[in-house]
Design a protein around this motif. Structure first.
Motif, mmCIF file in Angstrom:
data_model
loop_
_atom_site.group_PDB
_atom_site.id
_atom_site.type_symbol
_atom_site.label_atom_id
_atom_site.label_comp_id
_atom_site.label_asym_id
_atom_site.label_seq_id
_atom_site.Cartn_x
_atom_site.Cartn_y
_atom_site.Cartn_z
ATOM 1 N N GLY A 34 0.810 -1.211 0.000
ATOM 2 C CA GLY A 34 0.000 0.000 0.000
ATOM 3 C C GLY A 34 0.840 1.257 0.000
ATOM 4 N N SER A 35 0.173 2.362 0.230
ATOM 5 C CA SER A 35 0.814 3.679 0.148
ATOM 6 C C SER A 35 1.791 3.877 1.303
ATOM 7 C CB SER A 35 -0.258 4.773 0.166
ATOM 8 O OG SER A 35 -1.066 4.663 1.322
ATOM 9 N N PRO A 36 2.758 4.777 1.146
ATOM 10 C CA PRO A 36 3.728 5.032 2.216
ATOM 11 C C PRO A 36 3.027 5.507 3.495
ATOM 12 C CG PRO A 36 4.468 6.007 0.144
ATOM 13 C CD PRO A 36 3.059 5.554 -0.082
ATOM 14 N N GLY A 37 3.438 4.931 4.609
ATOM 15 C CA GLY A 37 2.908 5.361 5.893
ATOM 16 C C GLY A 37 1.512 4.868 6.215
ATOM 17 N N VAL A 172 -3.455 -10.428 -1.961
ATOM 18 C CA VAL A 172 -2.780 -9.160 -1.685
ATOM 19 C C VAL A 172 -3.731 -8.276 -0.892
ATOM 20 C CG1 VAL A 172 -1.735 -7.085 -2.669
ATOM 21 C CG2 VAL A 172 -1.369 -9.306 -3.769
ATOM 22 N N LEU A 173 -3.283 -7.837 0.266
ATOM 23 C CA LEU A 173 -4.040 -6.876 1.071
ATOM 24 C C LEU A 173 -3.485 -5.496 0.775
ATOM 25 C CD1 LEU A 173 -6.157 -6.395 3.347
ATOM 26 C CD2 LEU A 173 -4.246 -6.582 4.973
ATOM 27 N N ARG A 174 -4.287 -4.685 0.072
ATOM 28 C CA ARG A 174 -3.832 -3.329 -0.294
ATOM 29 C C ARG A 174 -4.370 -2.320 0.702
ATOM 30 N NH1 ARG A 174 -6.571 -0.348 -5.082
ATOM 31 N NH2 ARG A 174 -7.796 0.388 -3.317
ATOM 32 N N LEU A 175 -3.434 -1.703 1.428
ATOM 33 C CA LEU A 175 -3.788 -0.716 2.442
ATOM 34 C C LEU A 175 -3.594 0.688 1.897
ATOM 35 C CD1 LEU A 175 -1.946 -2.218 5.546
ATOM 36 C CD2 LEU A 175 -4.390 -2.345 5.083
ATOM 37 N N ILE A 176 -4.519 1.565 2.231
ATOM 38 C CA ILE A 176 -4.337 2.984 1.917
ATOM 39 C C ILE A 176 -4.853 3.820 3.089
ATOM 40 C CG2 ILE A 176 -4.316 2.844 -0.594
ATOM 41 C CD1 ILE A 176 -7.499 3.926 1.072
ATOM 42 N N ASN A 177 -4.258 4.966 3.258
ATOM 43 C CA ASN A 177 -4.779 5.916 4.238
ATOM 44 C C ASN A 177 -5.951 6.685 3.640
ATOM 45 O OD1 ASN A 177 -3.063 5.410 6.425
ATOM 46 N ND2 ASN A 177 -1.460 6.719 5.564
#
Length: 271
Positions: A34-37, A172-177
């Motif tokens: 996912g995205s940074p942080g 795939v677990l895609r995380l985003i803030n």
């Protein structure tokens, strides 16, 4: 215009991009990306702990070679040995014994093993790694009698280990803030996966670190519907800052996060 590595992972594919669907249950290898942080390492560690606490064998692979996460997830005294991913990536070929010999076991959780770079190491600590060797590593992990959780880096183009892990994983677990930075990241990076032939049928979408004042529903209109929503937890944030992610989450404010980790484990691993 995008630049492409000649003969590399990101050569253009002529096939149309498949529509996103939810993957089948019972995965062995899960890549967390996912995205940074956005909390990739945090979620990967908590999932690994959840499985290990239920006496399920699990290997946690930390891919980040720019910022090694092994020193950041727990006090050094909790792990047996000082083995490194460097020794695996420096080999001419990868065998199961090589991987097992470079796992760091947890003193309190006998079902957990962790692989990653040690403090002070970086991508210059081992020779350049080719795609064949990385796929060999994924094959060896798949043959082990364990669940595999891979904490992937965000910089797909420059991080071939993370890219191969995403392509080879069962899910795939895609995380985003819940912010515009994540929207910009996805619009920038998802093209690389498409070019590499990523199977979007195995993608689970998750929104991470959602605070009560954030309009997650409005963000879903931009990012698409999320299967999982991981709420913010002050207790978890304190564990991240202390580098103590294998500690239990026991406070009331962590209840929502614990429930989502349980849901992910049940959906992905059938545990």
């Amino acid at each position: 215009m995008l630049n492409f590595k000649k003969g590399g992972l990101f050569s253009r594919k002529n096939d149309p991009e498949p529509q996103e669907m939810e993957p089948d249950n019972g995965a062995q290898i899960l890549a967390v990306w996912g995205s940074p942080g956005c909390g990739k390492t945090t979620v990967a560690v908590k999932l690994a702990k959840y499985l290990a606490d239920r006496k399920k064998n699990v290997v946690l692979l930390l891919c980040d070679c720019t910022t090694p996460m092994l020193p950041c997830i727990c006090p050094s005294g909790e792990l047996e040995g000082d083995h490194s991913l460097r020794s695996i990536l420096a080999a001419n070929s990868i065998t199961e014994s090589l991987v097992k010999n470079n796992c760091n076991t947890h003193k309190r959780m006998s079902h957990l093993a962790v692989i990653g770079l040690q403090k002070g190491e970086n991508e210059n600590c081992y020779p350049p790694v080719n795609e064949k060797l990385l796929r060999e590593l994924m094959g060896v992990l798949r043959d082990m009698d364990s669940h595999i959780i891979i904490d992937c880096g965000s910089s797909i183009y420059f991080d071939e280990l993370s890219t191969i892990a995403i392509l080879e994983a069962d899910a795939v677990l895609r995380l985003i803030n819940c912010d515009l930075k994540s929207v910009s990241y996805l619009s920038s990076q998802q093209e690389y996966l498409r070019m590499a032939g990523f199977d979007s049928d195995k993608l689970y979408k998750a929104v991470s670190n959602v605070k009560s004042n954030e309009a997650s529903q409005n963000m879903e209109q931009v990012l698409g519907s999320a299967v999982f929503t991981l709420p913010h937890s002050a207790e978890l944030e304190a564990q991240v800052l202390a580098g103590n992610l294998f500690a239990d989450l026991s406070l009331k404010d962590s209840r929502g996060f614990r429930r989502e980790i349980e849901k992910i484990a049940k959906e992905v691993f059938e545990v």
